[in-house]
Enzyme design. Structure first.
Site, PDB file in Angstrom:
ATOM      1  N   LEU A  14       0.848  -1.194   0.000  1.00 42.42           N
ATOM      2  CA  LEU A  14       0.000   0.000   0.000  1.00 42.42           C
ATOM      3  C   LEU A  14       0.886   1.247   0.000  1.00 42.42           C
ATOM      4  CD1 LEU A  14      -2.939   0.660  -0.121  1.00 42.42           C
ATOM      5  CD2 LEU A  14      -3.059   0.515   2.353  1.00 42.42           C
ATOM      6  N   HIS A  15       1.595   1.431  -1.106  1.00 40.52           N
ATOM      7  CA  HIS A  15       2.507   2.554  -1.267  1.00 40.52           C
ATOM      8  C   HIS A  15       2.251   3.242  -2.599  1.00 40.52           C
ATOM      9  CE1 HIS A  15       4.842   1.441   2.225  1.00 40.52           C
ATOM     10  NE2 HIS A  15       4.726   0.191   1.827  1.00 40.52           N
ATOM     11  N   ALA A  16       2.647   4.498  -2.710  1.00 44.99           N
ATOM     12  CA  ALA A  16       2.593   5.289  -3.937  1.00 44.99           C
ATOM     13  C   ALA A  16       1.275   5.124  -4.697  1.00 44.99           C
ATOM     14  CB  ALA A  16       3.807   5.014  -4.801  1.00 44.99           C
ATOM     15  N   PRO A  18      -0.835   2.532  -5.509  1.00 46.87           N
ATOM     16  CA  PRO A  18      -1.974   1.866  -4.877  1.00 46.87           C
ATOM     17  C   PRO A  18      -2.599   2.699  -3.751  1.00 46.87           C
ATOM     18  CG  PRO A  18      -0.183   0.319  -5.184  1.00 46.87           C
ATOM     19  CD  PRO A  18       0.361   1.680  -5.500  1.00 46.87           C
TER      20      PRO A  18
END
Length: 93
Positions: A14-16, A18
């Site tokens: 759950l980074h950038a 997404p």
């Protein structure tokens, strides 16, 4: 209170990208206070699902499970749609 568990599908977690896709979708439900937390964490550790920075601070990686919670009219439907976003790999083109 509605609750839904989802598994992070994106390879980067759950980074950038997404997190941005998810936060934008969560912000569409202005009438609901939607939170997200790693599975097993107390509810008071949950963060605002519409905040990209808060989402990234969770450090939720690929394959990890998170719990979405919301209260109010339409909460079940909203959480279902948001869980689907988390369970989609947004790293592929």
């Amino acid at each position: 209170m509605a609750e839904r568990t989802a598994t992070i599908a994106s390879n980067t977690g759950l980074h950038a990208r997404p997190a941005a896709v998810f936060a934008e979708a969560a912000s569409q439900y202005e009438h609901l206070d939607i939170t997200i937390a790693p599975e097993g964490e107390p509810q008071h550790n949950a963060v605002d699902a519409a905040s990209m920075l808060s989402l990234m601070s969770l450090g939720a990686g690929h394959g990890e499970r998170v719990v979405l919670r919301a209260d109010g009219h339409g909460a079940d439907e909203a959480l279902g749609q948001l869980a689907q976003i988390l369970e989609t790999d947004h790293d592929t083109k």
